[in-house]
Design a protein around this motif. Structure first.
Motif, PDB file in Angstrom:
ATOM      1  N   ASP A   1      -8.542  -3.643  -2.090  1.00 59.06           N
ATOM      2  CA  ASP A   1      -8.407  -4.520  -3.257  1.00 59.06           C
ATOM      3  C   ASP A   1      -9.088  -3.899  -4.478  1.00 59.06           C
ATOM      4  OD1 ASP A   1      -7.139  -7.240  -2.438  1.00 59.06           O
ATOM      5  OD2 ASP A   1      -8.534  -6.824  -0.822  1.00 59.06           O
ATOM      6  N   ILE A   2     -10.220  -3.247  -4.270  1.00 61.05           N
ATOM      7  CA  ILE A   2     -10.910  -2.584  -5.385  1.00 61.05           C
ATOM      8  C   ILE A   2     -10.024  -1.495  -5.979  1.00 61.05           C
ATOM      9  CG2 ILE A   2     -12.859  -1.081  -5.980  1.00 61.05           C
ATOM     10  CD1 ILE A   2     -14.509  -2.597  -3.888  1.00 61.05           C
ATOM     11  N   ALA A   3      -9.456  -0.659  -5.091  1.00 56.32           N
ATOM     12  CA  ALA A   3      -8.606   0.442  -5.571  1.00 56.32           C
ATOM     13  C   ALA A   3      -7.388  -0.092  -6.309  1.00 56.32           C
ATOM     14  CB  ALA A   3      -8.179   1.310  -4.390  1.00 56.32           C
ATOM     15  N   ARG A   4      -6.783  -1.161  -5.781  1.00 60.02           N
ATOM     16  CA  ARG A   4      -5.594  -1.720  -6.433  1.00 60.02           C
ATOM     17  C   ARG A   4      -5.940  -2.292  -7.801  1.00 60.02           C
ATOM     18  NH1 ARG A   4      -5.145  -6.142  -3.785  1.00 60.02           N
ATOM     19  NH2 ARG A   4      -6.196  -7.192  -5.521  1.00 60.02           N
ATOM     20  N   ALA A   5      -7.060  -3.039  -7.879  1.00 53.21           N
ATOM     21  CA  ALA A   5      -7.453  -3.656  -9.148  1.00 53.21           C
ATOM     22  C   ALA A   5      -7.749  -2.591 -10.201  1.00 53.21           C
ATOM     23  CB  ALA A   5      -8.671  -4.551  -8.935  1.00 53.21           C
TER      24      ALA A   5
ATOM     25  N   ARG B   1       0.823  -1.202   0.000  1.00 60.50           N
ATOM     26  CA  ARG B   1       0.000   0.000   0.000  1.00 60.50           C
ATOM     27  C   ARG B   1       0.863   1.261   0.000  1.00 60.50           C
ATOM     28  NH1 ARG B   1      -4.256   0.642   4.827  1.00 60.50           N
ATOM     29  NH2 ARG B   1      -2.427   1.430   5.934  1.00 60.50           N
ATOM     30  N   ASP B   2       2.050   1.156   0.637  1.00 61.53           N
ATOM     31  CA  ASP B   2       2.967   2.294   0.698  1.00 61.53           C
ATOM     32  C   ASP B   2       3.930   2.335  -0.481  1.00 61.53           C
ATOM     33  OD1 ASP B   2       1.783   3.057   3.052  1.00 61.53           O
ATOM     34  OD2 ASP B   2       3.262   2.080   4.334  1.00 61.53           O
ATOM     35  N   GLY B   3       3.736   1.432  -1.459  1.00 59.72           N
ATOM     36  CA  GLY B   3       4.568   1.440  -2.654  1.00 59.72           C
ATOM     37  C   GLY B   3       5.849   0.638  -2.545  1.00 59.72           C
ATOM     38  N   GLU B   4       6.071  -0.071  -1.445  1.00 61.74           N
ATOM     39  CA  GLU B   4       7.300  -0.853  -1.252  1.00 61.74           C
ATOM     40  C   GLU B   4       7.061  -2.295  -1.694  1.00 61.74           C
ATOM     41  OE1 GLU B   4       9.351  -0.252   2.492  1.00 61.74           O
ATOM     42  OE2 GLU B   4       8.091   1.499   2.913  1.00 61.74           O
ATOM     43  N   LEU B   5       6.888  -2.500  -2.979  1.00 57.50           N
ATOM     44  CA  LEU B   5       6.514  -3.816  -3.499  1.00 57.50           C
ATOM     45  C   LEU B   5       7.627  -4.854  -3.324  1.00 57.50           C
ATOM     46  CD1 LEU B   5       4.372  -1.919  -4.796  1.00 57.50           C
ATOM     47  CD2 LEU B   5       4.341  -3.488  -6.747  1.00 57.50           C
TER      48      LEU B   5
ATOM     49  N   ALA C   1      -8.223 -14.004  -8.872  1.00 57.69           N
ATOM     50  CA  ALA C   1      -8.007 -14.681 -10.152  1.00 57.69           C
ATOM     51  C   ALA C   1      -8.655 -13.896 -11.297  1.00 57.69           C
ATOM     52  CB  ALA C   1      -8.569 -16.099 -10.088  1.00 57.69           C
ATOM     53  N   ARG C   2      -9.843 -13.376 -11.084  1.00 62.47           N
ATOM     54  CA  ARG C   2     -10.514 -12.627 -12.156  1.00 62.47           C
ATOM     55  C   ARG C   2      -9.810 -11.287 -12.386  1.00 62.47           C
ATOM     56  NH1 ARG C   2     -14.178 -15.747 -13.890  1.00 62.47           N
ATOM     57  NH2 ARG C   2     -15.443 -17.063 -12.525  1.00 62.47           N
ATOM     58  N   GLU C   3      -9.262 -10.713 -11.346  1.00 66.19           N
ATOM     59  CA  GLU C   3      -8.473  -9.491 -11.511  1.00 66.19           C
ATOM     60  C   GLU C   3      -7.227  -9.775 -12.353  1.00 66.19           C
ATOM     61  OE1 GLU C   3      -5.514  -6.678  -8.804  1.00 66.19           O
ATOM     62  OE2 GLU C   3      -7.062  -7.874  -7.793  1.00 66.19           O
ATOM     63  N   ALA C   4      -6.530 -10.882 -12.040  1.00 61.79           N
ATOM     64  CA  ALA C   4      -5.334 -11.241 -12.812  1.00 61.79           C
ATOM     65  C   ALA C   4      -5.695 -11.554 -14.259  1.00 61.79           C
ATOM     66  CB  ALA C   4      -4.647 -12.438 -12.163  1.00 61.79           C
ATOM     67  N   LEU C   5      -6.828 -12.234 -14.469  1.00 62.94           N
ATOM     68  CA  LEU C   5      -7.269 -12.545 -15.826  1.00 62.94           C
ATOM     69  C   LEU C   5      -7.583 -11.260 -16.585  1.00 62.94           C
ATOM     70  CD1 LEU C   5      -8.160 -14.512 -18.034  1.00 62.94           C
ATOM     71  CD2 LEU C   5     -10.411 -14.642 -16.898  1.00 62.94           C
ATOM     72  N   ALA C   6      -8.213 -10.305 -15.909  1.00 64.77           N
ATOM     73  CA  ALA C   6      -8.530  -9.027 -16.557  1.00 64.77           C
ATOM     74  C   ALA C   6      -7.258  -8.326 -17.002  1.00 64.77           C
ATOM     75  CB  ALA C   6      -9.318  -8.137 -15.597  1.00 64.77           C
ATOM     76  N   ALA C   7      -6.232  -8.334 -16.132  1.00 62.32           N
ATOM     77  CA  ALA C   7      -4.963  -7.691 -16.479  1.00 62.32           C
ATOM     78  C   ALA C   7      -4.309  -8.386 -17.666  1.00 62.32           C
ATOM     79  CB  ALA C   7      -4.033  -7.690 -15.262  1.00 62.32           C
TER      80      ALA C   7
END
Length: 723
Positions: free
Chosen positions: A634-638, A497-501, A598-604
């Motif tokens: 999760d909504i904001a990230r997707a 969330r803080d950008g430190e992936l 999974a559906r988020e990853a498929l969308a990407a």
């Protein structure tokens, strides 16, 4: 009820605005709507309405006025009955008073008609506690004690339930039990110690000084006194009593069978405090004394195997369990261990079979042995959950909670946590939080409460909130095994969330590659795979995919484990077909968070390949699942991820569930509200829904908050308004 609600209720009852003196008359009810109703009924029935300058009638005055309408003989009968609450049988009351049954029957019918009693002419109680209290205050304490003594004798002669008899004996409040009741106590203490341990311990303490120390009765009383202490959760007190007996000069050495019982109860007392190493040491001491029969040796060895397992010593656990099986596995402790080892190895069908064996063994055990059993439902419940059979698992863990409250309570917190974990997986996050809240005041020697708090933190982060600051215990109890992954998971998402992936994936990678046997560790794999993919860490992507595939291949086949393997491999190899199959598998498993991932990853993946229409459709499906969970982060990230590929949703529907009002209630809260409206207590609701009373109270508190209600009465009013 709040003060405005009280004023409204009084006005509605009287049909006009209440006078100040009338409001003062109901003040003693403390906002209780039932007491307020009683006081108002008394005012209107006797026409003793206060006037200006007249002191307000108290609730006592109102009840006294209603009682004054009865004959003096009837008031005397009711005064005696008020001492013998809660449930009074008319024929027994007649015996206590040595009065004709017909006279008592007529008094009861008259009081029922007057609204002072509730029930039937054969069995009744007082309509409200306030009426009983006013009547009981008329009876001198010495007379009350004599009435309880007489009631105990009569109930025992009539073979009433041991709990009722014991309740009167305790209320008699004598220093020692009446000698004529000692025989009754000896005959009934086994069941009493299990079903009413507080009463049993109290009565046995009073009886022991009267009993010869060389008698069988003395030893039996001590055994059941200690069992009562264990059942009511006083494990440290039980341990102290046992050690004092073993050190004393009592004729224990001449009674090896009793000594063996004391050693066994000592192991139970140690386990009840979470002192597993000390339990193993105690088992070693008693086995070295060579006073055990083969069945006793099997029970001790099986118990040692469980302790080794809980301490993470898997090889000694397996060896001890197999040794116990060679001696018959009395007590089914070895089955618990071998089933648990199968469970953490992914052999879920085998684990389930062992779990069923343990439950069957428990149900056929003698009554005295039931308090010696580890939670007999945990293994079967956990196995069902991992087999994606959630309703069965929830029910069984609910039974385990009720079982825990009836016994030592050592594993109540673990059962509540197990239910919280299932609710998390199935997307019922508010129910998960209610179970976690119920752990707060629960005995927790295995350190599961803080594990639940760690899960609550994960839910908070996924909902876009900050995790709470908890004073986590530094203890390394059995429950801490699950806590560490939850904490690492939460930490990783906060870093993301803080950008430190990079740091986030490192935190998750460290915990996901550990060798400690945590059978639910794969819950973290999808987020780690997602982070590795986002950071272009191909090596880690393939490593976690291989780990997920190995788990799926070596475990009993389940939709959830297959979905995890498909998801991780789909990301590692950039295969849309695998991601689509993963989403379907997670839907079949009943895990909405993972289906959304999974559906988020498929969308990407679709968007990256230029299929924006299909990508938007998949993203909408993912967002719908996240919305069900209130997973705003999760909504904001997707949405952010897909915007980078040129996919924007706009407004596709309600963005969140209402926070207040009837529509804000969860399905479980709707069921609780219905039962509240029907007049059920928390205990009765818990029995019907197979929930702990603490969990029910958490739901009731949540309902009150969402409805801005002040009482259960207002919940009932809103329920009927919504119908």
């Amino acid at each position: 009820m709040s003060e405005p609600a009280v004023v409204a209720m009084v006005a509605q009852t009287l049909g006009r605005a209440p006078e100040p003196v009338e409001l003062a008359a109901v003040a003693r009810a403390g906002g209780n709507p039932l007491y307020i109703t009683e006081i108002l009924a008394g005012i209107t029935h006797t026409s003793t309405l206060p006037t200006a300058g007249q002191p307000p009638d108290s609730s006592d005055d109102v009840i006294e006025a209603r009682l004054a309408l009865l004959p003096a003989s009837a008031r005397q009968v009711l005064s005696v009955a008020s001492v013998l609450v809660p449930n009074i049988v008319t024929t027994e009351l007649a015996e206590v008073l040595d009065a004709p049954a017909g006279h008592i029957d007529s008094v009861v019918k008259l009081a029922l008609e007057a609204g002072l009693l509730a029930g039937t002419p054969e069995r009744f109680t007082f309509r409200h506690d306030l009426i009983q209290q006013v009547l009981a205050e008329r009876v001198p304490q010495a007379t009350q004690r004599n009435l309880h003594d007489r009631a105990a004798l009569i109930l025992a002669a009539n073979e009433a339930s041991p709990e009722r008899v014991a309740g009167h004996l305790v209320q008699a409040a004598h220093h020692m039990v009446n000698p004529t009741m000692e025989t009754w106590l000896l005959d009934n203490m086994s069941g009493l110690a299990l079903r009413a341990p507080e009463l049993a311990a109290d009565l046995i303490e009073r009886t022991l000084p009267r009993v010869s120390r060389v008698s069988n009765a003395y030893r039996a009383l001590w055994e059941h006194y200690i069992r009562a202490l264990l059942t009511k959760g006083s494990s440290s007190e039980a341990e102290a009593s046992i050690r004092a007996l073993l050190r004393s000069n009592e004729p224990m050495d001449q009674l090896p069978s009793f000594t063996a019982i004391l050693w066994w109860l000592l192991t139970m007392a140690c386990i009840g405090q979470g002192k597993l190493d000390e339990t193993i040491s105690t088992i070693r001491q008693v086995t070295e004394r060579q006073i055990l029969t083969e069945s006793e040796l099997s029970r001790y060895t099986g118990l040692a195997s469980i302790c080794h397992y809980l301490l993470g010593r898997l090889e000694p656990a397996e060896l001890a369990a197999k040794d116990a099986f060679t001696h018959g596995d009395f007590g089914n402790h070895a089955a618990v261990t071998l089933g648990s080892l199968a469970y953490i190895s992914g052999r879920l069908d085998e684990a389930l079979s062992y779990g069923q064996l343990v439950v069957h063994g428990y149900q056929t055990q003698p009554l005295d042995d039931k308090s010696d059993q580890f939670d007999p439902y945990m293994l079967q419940g956990n196995s069902l959950a991992e087999l994606d059979r959630y309703p069965e698992a929830l029910h069984l863990h609910g039974v385990a909670v009720l079982h825990g409250y009836q016994h030592q309570g050592t594993f109540i917190a673990s059962s509540l946590y197990a239910r919280a974990r299932i609710h998390f997986l199935t997307g019922n996050w508010d129910d998960s939080l209610a179970e976690i809240e119920a752990c707060a005041d629960t005995p927790d020697p295995m350190d599961f409460g803080p594990t639940g708090l760690a899960l609550a933190d994960l839910i908070a982060v996924r909902r876009g909130m900050s995790p709470a600051v908890h004073p986590y215990s530094s203890a390394e109890g059995f429950g801490s095994r699950d806590r560490k992954p939850w904490q690492a998971w939460t930490h990783a998402l906060l870093l993301e969330r803080d950008g430190e992936l990079e740091h986030a994936q490192q935190v998750l990678a460290e915990v996901c590659t550990q060798t400690l046997a945590v059978p639910t560790l794969y819950y973290l794999f999808p987020d780690l795979a997602r982070l590795a993919f986002t950071c272009d860490n191909d090596a880690l992507s393939h490593e976690i995919a291989a780990k997920a595939e190995l788990l799926a291949e070596t475990s009993t086949p389940t939709h959830s484990r297959r979905g995890t393997a498909l998801y991780c491999r789909g990301l590692a190899d950039s295969r849309r077909d695998l991601l689509d199959a993963a989403a379907d598998a997670f839907r079949s498993a009943g895990r909405p968070l993972y289906e959304a991932l999974a559906r988020e990853a498929l969308a990407a993946a679709l968007a990256a390949d230029g299929h924006r229409t299909e990508a938007r459709k998949s993203l909408v499906a993912a967002i719908a699942q996240y919305q069900r969970l209130d997973a705003y982060w999760d909504i904001a990230r997707a949405e952010s991820t897909l915007r980078k590929h040129g996919v924007r949703l706009g407004q596709v529907g309600p963005r969140n569930r209402p926070k207040t009002g009837w529509a804000a209630l969860t399905p479980t809260e709707h069921r609780v509200a219905k039962l509240v409206a029907e007049g059920h207590s928390n205990a009765a609701i818990g029995t019907q829904m197979v929930l702990s009373r603490r969990t029910v109270q958490s739901h009731v508190s949540s309902i009150l908050t969402k409805l801005a209600a002040q009482s259960r009465v207002q919940i009932a009013i809103e329920f009927h308004r919504q119908r």
